[in-house]
Design a protein around this motif. Sequence first.
Motif, short mmCIF file in Angstrom:
data_model
loop_
_atom_site.label_atom_id
_atom_site.label_comp_id
_atom_site.label_asym_id
_atom_site.label_seq_id
_atom_site.Cartn_x
_atom_site.Cartn_y
_atom_site.Cartn_z
N PRO A 2 0.98 -1.26 -0.18
CA PRO A 2 0.10 -0.01 0.08
C PRO A 2 1.00 1.18 -0.02
N ARG A 3 0.36 2.17 -0.74
CA ARG A 3 1.02 3.68 -0.61
C ARG A 3 0.24 4.64 0.00
N ILE A 4 0.99 5.45 0.68
CA ILE A 4 0.43 6.57 1.42
C ILE A 4 1.56 7.76 1.34
N TYR A 40 -2.32 1.56 8.45
CA TYR A 40 -2.89 1.99 7.08
C TYR A 40 -3.18 0.95 6.00
N LYS A 42 -5.23 0.44 2.20
CA LYS A 42 -6.11 1.03 0.95
C LYS A 42 -6.92 0.22 0.56
N ASN A 44 -11.14 -0.25 -1.47
CA ASN A 44 -11.78 0.00 -2.68
C ASN A 44 -13.09 0.57 -2.19
N TYR A 99 -12.10 6.13 7.53
CA TYR A 99 -11.98 5.52 6.04
C TYR A 99 -12.58 6.57 5.18
N THR A 122 -6.77 10.29 0.79
CA THR A 122 -7.60 10.39 -0.26
C THR A 122 -8.54 9.02 -0.30
N GLY A 124 -10.46 5.82 -0.40
CA GLY A 124 -9.75 4.56 -0.29
C GLY A 124 -8.97 4.32 0.96
N ASP A 125 -8.62 5.39 1.36
CA ASP A 125 -7.55 5.15 2.41
C ASP A 125 -8.37 5.16 3.80
#
Length: 178
Positions: A2-4, A40, A42, A44, A99, A122, A124-125
């Motif tokens: 996952p990217r944050i 954290y 991500k 959908n 969320y 953003t 989906g986070d």
Amino acid sequence: MPRIEAWLMDDCTDDQRLPHKLQPNQPVTLEGLQEIGVFYLKLNADIYENDPELQKICEDRGYTYMDIITIHPDKLPNYEDKLKMFYEEHLHVDDEIRYILEGRAYFDVRDKNDRWIRIAMTKGDLITLPAGIYHRFTLDETNYTKAMRLFAGEPVWKAYNRPADDFEVRQKYLNQLR
């Protein structure tokens, strides 16, 4: 993986909705957030109402209550006052789980050296801030987010503004960092 996007903040007190990145930018990794207890994931957000992954997270973590809040000048009564309140540095005695279903926002958390880390959220986070961590929340320049709030048990809305270092939950959090 996952990217944050997260970074150490500057000390500027201008508009809280601006990114406030140091120059040069000093990013904070997902691992860096995990070191201070921030979880954290991500998801959908387009399928949040029937998302089996979200349902599993709720079951595994005991999240039994949820609601949805829309934060926008036209949607939230007393918008300006609420945004000021959300931006006051505080902690909770329970984890804070949010969320993002639409829009964008920032969570700011304190690192081990008491510096602010800004976390860009953003669609989906999903983020969990541990009980006892000092934090605050604000929107970005778009002035809009729709977020699900999750709780283990009954919702607890009480925030304790800093200083709250003598709270048992704060001491427990600090001991976990060591």
